[in-house]
Design an enzyme around this catalytic site. Sequence first.
Site, PDB file in Angstrom:
ATOM      1  N   ASN A 269       0.819  -1.220   0.000  1.00  0.00           N
ATOM      2  CA  ASN A 269       0.000   0.000   0.000  1.00  0.00           C
ATOM      3  C   ASN A 269       0.850   1.265   0.000  1.00  0.00           C
ATOM      4  O   ASN A 269       0.542   2.222  -0.706  1.00  0.00           O
ATOM      5  CB  ASN A 269      -0.998  -0.007   1.170  1.00  0.00           C
ATOM      6  CG  ASN A 269      -0.370  -0.559   2.437  1.00  0.00           C
ATOM      7  OD1 ASN A 269       0.850  -0.626   2.552  1.00  0.00           O
ATOM      8  ND2 ASN A 269      -1.194  -0.951   3.384  1.00  0.00           N
ATOM      9  N   GLY A 270       1.942   1.263   0.784  1.00  0.00           N
ATOM     10  CA  GLY A 270       2.823   2.438   0.806  1.00  0.00           C
ATOM     11  C   GLY A 270       3.428   2.696  -0.559  1.00  0.00           C
ATOM     12  O   GLY A 270       3.412   3.825  -1.075  1.00  0.00           O
ATOM     13  N   ASP A 299       0.846  -9.974   3.294  1.00  0.00           N
ATOM     14  CA  ASP A 299      -0.294  -9.915   4.221  1.00  0.00           C
ATOM     15  C   ASP A 299      -1.638 -10.049   3.510  1.00  0.00           C
ATOM     16  O   ASP A 299      -2.657 -10.212   4.161  1.00  0.00           O
ATOM     17  CB  ASP A 299      -0.286  -8.587   4.995  1.00  0.00           C
ATOM     18  CG  ASP A 299       0.930  -8.433   5.883  1.00  0.00           C
ATOM     19  OD1 ASP A 299       1.679  -9.413   6.027  1.00  0.00           O
ATOM     20  OD2 ASP A 299       1.128  -7.332   6.435  1.00  0.00           O
ATOM     21  N   GLU A 398       0.868 -10.881  13.806  1.00  0.00           N
ATOM     22  CA  GLU A 398       1.705  -9.879  14.492  1.00  0.00           C
ATOM     23  C   GLU A 398       0.946  -8.641  14.959  1.00  0.00           C
ATOM     24  O   GLU A 398       1.302  -8.023  15.960  1.00  0.00           O
ATOM     25  CB  GLU A 398       2.869  -9.455  13.587  1.00  0.00           C
ATOM     26  CG  GLU A 398       2.427  -8.709  12.350  1.00  0.00           C
ATOM     27  CD  GLU A 398       3.585  -8.155  11.533  1.00  0.00           C
ATOM     28  OE1 GLU A 398       3.560  -8.348  10.324  1.00  0.00           O
ATOM     29  OE2 GLU A 398       4.481  -7.529  12.101  1.00  0.00           O
ATOM     30  N   TYR A 470      10.365 -14.125   9.001  1.00  0.00           N
ATOM     31  CA  TYR A 470      11.308 -13.798   7.916  1.00  0.00           C
ATOM     32  C   TYR A 470      11.693 -15.037   7.107  1.00  0.00           C
ATOM     33  O   TYR A 470      12.066 -14.916   5.932  1.00  0.00           O
ATOM     34  CB  TYR A 470      12.557 -13.098   8.476  1.00  0.00           C
ATOM     35  CG  TYR A 470      12.238 -11.704   8.992  1.00  0.00           C
ATOM     36  CD1 TYR A 470      11.787 -10.717   8.120  1.00  0.00           C
ATOM     37  CD2 TYR A 470      12.351 -11.394  10.336  1.00  0.00           C
ATOM     38  CE1 TYR A 470      11.458  -9.456   8.579  1.00  0.00           C
ATOM     39  CE2 TYR A 470      12.037 -10.128  10.807  1.00  0.00           C
ATOM     40  CZ  TYR A 470      11.585  -9.162   9.927  1.00  0.00           C
ATOM     41  OH  TYR A 470      11.254  -7.912  10.382  1.00  0.00           O
TER      42      TYR A 470
HETATM   43  N1  LIG Z   1       1.839   7.791   1.484  1.00  0.00           N
HETATM   44  C1  LIG Z   1       2.937   7.609   0.770  1.00  0.00           C
HETATM   45  N2  LIG Z   1       3.235   8.437  -0.263  1.00  0.00           N
HETATM   46  C2  LIG Z   1       4.358   8.251  -1.001  1.00  0.00           C
HETATM   47  N3  LIG Z   1       5.227   7.256  -0.803  1.00  0.00           N
HETATM   48  C3  LIG Z   1       4.977   6.397   0.203  1.00  0.00           C
HETATM   49  C4  LIG Z   1       3.825   6.533   1.038  1.00  0.00           C
HETATM   50  N4  LIG Z   1       3.849   5.536   1.953  1.00  0.00           N
HETATM   51  C5  LIG Z   1       4.972   4.829   1.708  1.00  0.00           C
HETATM   52  N5  LIG Z   1       5.649   5.349   0.665  1.00  0.00           N
HETATM   53  C6  LIG Z   1       6.919   4.849   0.125  1.00  0.00           C
HETATM   54  O1  LIG Z   1       6.699   3.554  -0.412  1.00  0.00           O
HETATM   55  C7  LIG Z   1       7.769   2.698  -0.113  1.00  0.00           C
HETATM   56  C8  LIG Z   1       7.289   1.436   0.533  1.00  0.00           C
HETATM   57  O2  LIG Z   1       6.387   1.721   1.601  1.00  0.00           O
HETATM   58  P1  LIG Z   1       6.239   0.729   2.836  1.00  0.00           P
HETATM   59  O3  LIG Z   1       7.546   0.563   3.499  1.00  0.00           O
HETATM   60  O4  LIG Z   1       5.099   1.194   3.640  1.00  0.00           O
HETATM   61  O5  LIG Z   1       5.942  -0.674   2.171  1.00  0.00           O
HETATM   62  P2  LIG Z   1       4.678  -1.225   1.420  1.00  0.00           P
HETATM   63  O6  LIG Z   1       4.731  -0.831  -0.001  1.00  0.00           O
HETATM   64  O7  LIG Z   1       3.437  -0.865   2.150  1.00  0.00           O
HETATM   65  O8  LIG Z   1       4.966  -2.775   1.478  1.00  0.00           O
HETATM   66  P3  LIG Z   1       4.790  -3.768   2.719  1.00  0.00           P
HETATM   67  O9  LIG Z   1       3.557  -4.544   2.409  1.00  0.00           O
HETATM   68  O10 LIG Z   1       5.991  -4.614   2.692  1.00  0.00           O
HETATM   69  O11 LIG Z   1       4.678  -2.971   3.971  1.00  0.00           O
HETATM   70  C9  LIG Z   1       8.718   3.462   0.764  1.00  0.00           C
HETATM   71  O12 LIG Z   1       9.816   3.847  -0.035  1.00  0.00           O
HETATM   72  C10 LIG Z   1       7.935   4.640   1.240  1.00  0.00           C
HETATM   73  O13 LIG Z   1       8.725   5.773   1.406  1.00  0.00           O
HETATM   74  O1  LIG Z   2      10.640  -5.986   9.243  1.00  0.00           O
HETATM   75  P1  LIG Z   2      10.284  -5.374   7.931  1.00  0.00           P
HETATM   76  O2  LIG Z   2      11.180  -5.706   6.828  1.00  0.00           O
HETATM   77  O3  LIG Z   2      10.017  -3.920   8.031  1.00  0.00           O
HETATM   78  O4  LIG Z   2       8.891  -6.017   7.483  1.00  0.00           O
HETATM   79  C1  LIG Z   2       7.888  -6.382   8.368  1.00  0.00           C
HETATM   80  C2  LIG Z   2       6.548  -6.144   7.788  1.00  0.00           C
HETATM   81  O5  LIG Z   2       6.371  -6.570   6.470  1.00  0.00           O
HETATM   82  C3  LIG Z   2       5.071  -7.104   6.310  1.00  0.00           C
HETATM   83  O6  LIG Z   2       5.187  -8.451   6.056  1.00  0.00           O
HETATM   84  C4  LIG Z   2       4.381  -6.507   5.155  1.00  0.00           C
HETATM   85  O7  LIG Z   2       5.088  -6.824   3.980  1.00  0.00           O
HETATM   86  C5  LIG Z   2       4.355  -6.896   7.632  1.00  0.00           C
HETATM   87  O8  LIG Z   2       3.460  -7.905   7.988  1.00  0.00           O
HETATM   88  C6  LIG Z   2       5.487  -6.781   8.580  1.00  0.00           C
HETATM   89  O9  LIG Z   2       5.193  -5.988   9.671  1.00  0.00           O
HETATM   90 MG   LIG Z   3       2.487  -1.450   3.844  1.00  0.00          MG
END
Ligand SMILES: Nc1ncnc2c1ncn2[C@@H]1O[C@H](COP(=O)(O)OP(=O)(O)OP(=O)(O)O)[C@@H](O)[C@H]1O
Ligand SMILES: O=P(O)(O)OC[C@H]1O[C@](O)(CO)[C@@H](O)[C@@H]1O
Ligand SMILES: [Mg+2]
Length: 547
Positions: A269-270, A299, A398, A470
Amino acid sequence: MDTLSHAISSGVALPRSSSRSSPLLCHGFGSLNFRTRRTHTRSRVFAEIQRNQSIDFNDPDWKSKFQWNFEERFNIPHLTDVFPDASTIPSTFCLRMRTPVSEHFADGYPSDEEWHGYINNNDRVLLKVIHFSSPTSAGAECIDPNCTWVEQWVHRAGPREKIYFKPEEVKAAIVTCGGLCPGLNDVIRHIVITLEIYGVKNIVGIPFGYRGFSDEGLAEMPLSRKVVQNIHLSGGSLLGVSRGGPPVSKIVDSLKERGINMLFVLGGNGTHAGANAIHDECRARKMRVAIVGVPKTIDNDILMMDKTFGFDTAVEEAQRAINSAYIEAHSAYHGIGIVKLMGRSSGFIAMHASLASGQVDICLIPEVHFNLHGPHGVLRHLKYLIETKGSAVVCVAEGAGQESFVPLNNMFVISRFSHSNFDLLQKTNATDASGNIVFGDIGVHIQQETKKYFREIGVPADVKYIDPTYMIRAVRANASDGILCTVLGQNAVHGAFAGYSGITVGICNTHYAYFPIPEVISHPREVDPNSRMWHRCLTSTGQPDFI
Ligand SMILES: Nc1ncnc2c1ncn2[C@@H]1O[C@H](COP(=O)(O)OP(=O)(O)OP(=O)(O)O)[C@@H](O)[C@H]1O
Ligand SMILES: O=P(O)(O)OC[C@H]1O[C@](O)(CO)[C@@H](O)[C@@H]1O
Ligand SMILES: [Mg+2]
């Protein structure tokens, strides 16, 4: 703090296309949900938002207005929104012409008008397939109190007959962000292979997530079929991943400098919030660029999709840990095995692994509140299990026992540091580089409390704790995820060539669809405690309500 991190931590919503705002619906809700939640399920900010919706169901036209609005929201952004005169060429993707006839396509493109392998832009996939006849029906998702049937269509993914990029003018880049997930390499591989089939020669990988756009010394990695041929045989990401990174404007500067006009973004999502912001910024700067996401989240917490890649593999792998916990517990005198699985906001892995293994007595997920202590608490039930069965296995996600909304926008930041009676761990307010809350270890907490409890009641208990998180994340994709990754990777490329941008691709009722990014990330998808699947899990474990 950079702009991006600031936006995340302060809860500032990322820019959205104004055409998408609607008086009828809140962001991210395809339907209002009138189901009655059991009171002990986690209270949700968005449940409140849902209730405040202002659809006038006395309006005889409400249904067609809803559908019109849905169509608007799920319309997928296209290059022609900004470049109305953008020209097309016949697709260079045709499987009846497998060998490139010319190196430079100087004599035209090897398209085949007779080939019925293209998707019509008006093809649609039905988003919901159950007609719930009552809001009290298990898992019912209703738009109005009568649960009126309303068809909701999304755009079918796949190759189009006309394409908006000449392959020889394309520089395509792939970036993988967030945490690891089984299947990342499979998706990278199929993006590269499909790009090459279209005739693209200039393909690069951006190392270590969005950081690769800015950090000194991180060079682009040239990609080709030869480079990616065997990468799916191992887990991880060929390109590396990271959290945090540069502000969106810097990423777009970098796209411009490097001449990248197709960007494939693999992440959760990020990452998708970032991809959407990059798409918006490119539009604002009138850059002819396609930004296409492929949802990566172990997830399984992305809205609208049957599942995300890596999830099946994670469930399969999680069973090994559960089985070990079971063997340990079963072989010990009064053995109790505790397994913690990933799931920051959603308990899908824990629920599915519990169901699949058939060895779990207690499954705890973030969506369902529970007490550890007290006459109806988890510990009292463990005592009962020890007395009656001699051993017990607990599977905990978690995020269980902790408020865990992901701070994607201001909607969720509201609840980010809220307090609830069911928060079992002290909040630290710590966040990772992307602004995600760093949780305490619920598995360790339950282990400690279990040991203490049995000590206090004078019953011997042999408590073993396994955290395989992990190990699960690092494995290579299994067969079903391998296929899912293949299709998603191919469709991502088809979407970019078709001129779409700001989209992501997913599986929806076993078919593949394109979605506008904001619609799938407005909040994390969660286990519905009223769903048949959660009920099945409860049937399987035999656990009571811990309230
Ligand atoms: N609201 C946002 N706007 C722009 N960039 C974002 C935002 N949230 C997160 N990012 C960027 O997206 C990248 C990944 O975000 P994040 O670490 O939350 O992982 P994720 O894509 O949600 O995957 P995961 O499921 O592993 O958490 C990071 O480089 C972060 O800076
Ligand atoms: O420890 P890291 O690398 O930040 O990742 C942990 C997170 O990644 C996720 O698996 C999401 O990808 C979460 O469930 C968990 O909190
Ligand atoms: Mg995320």
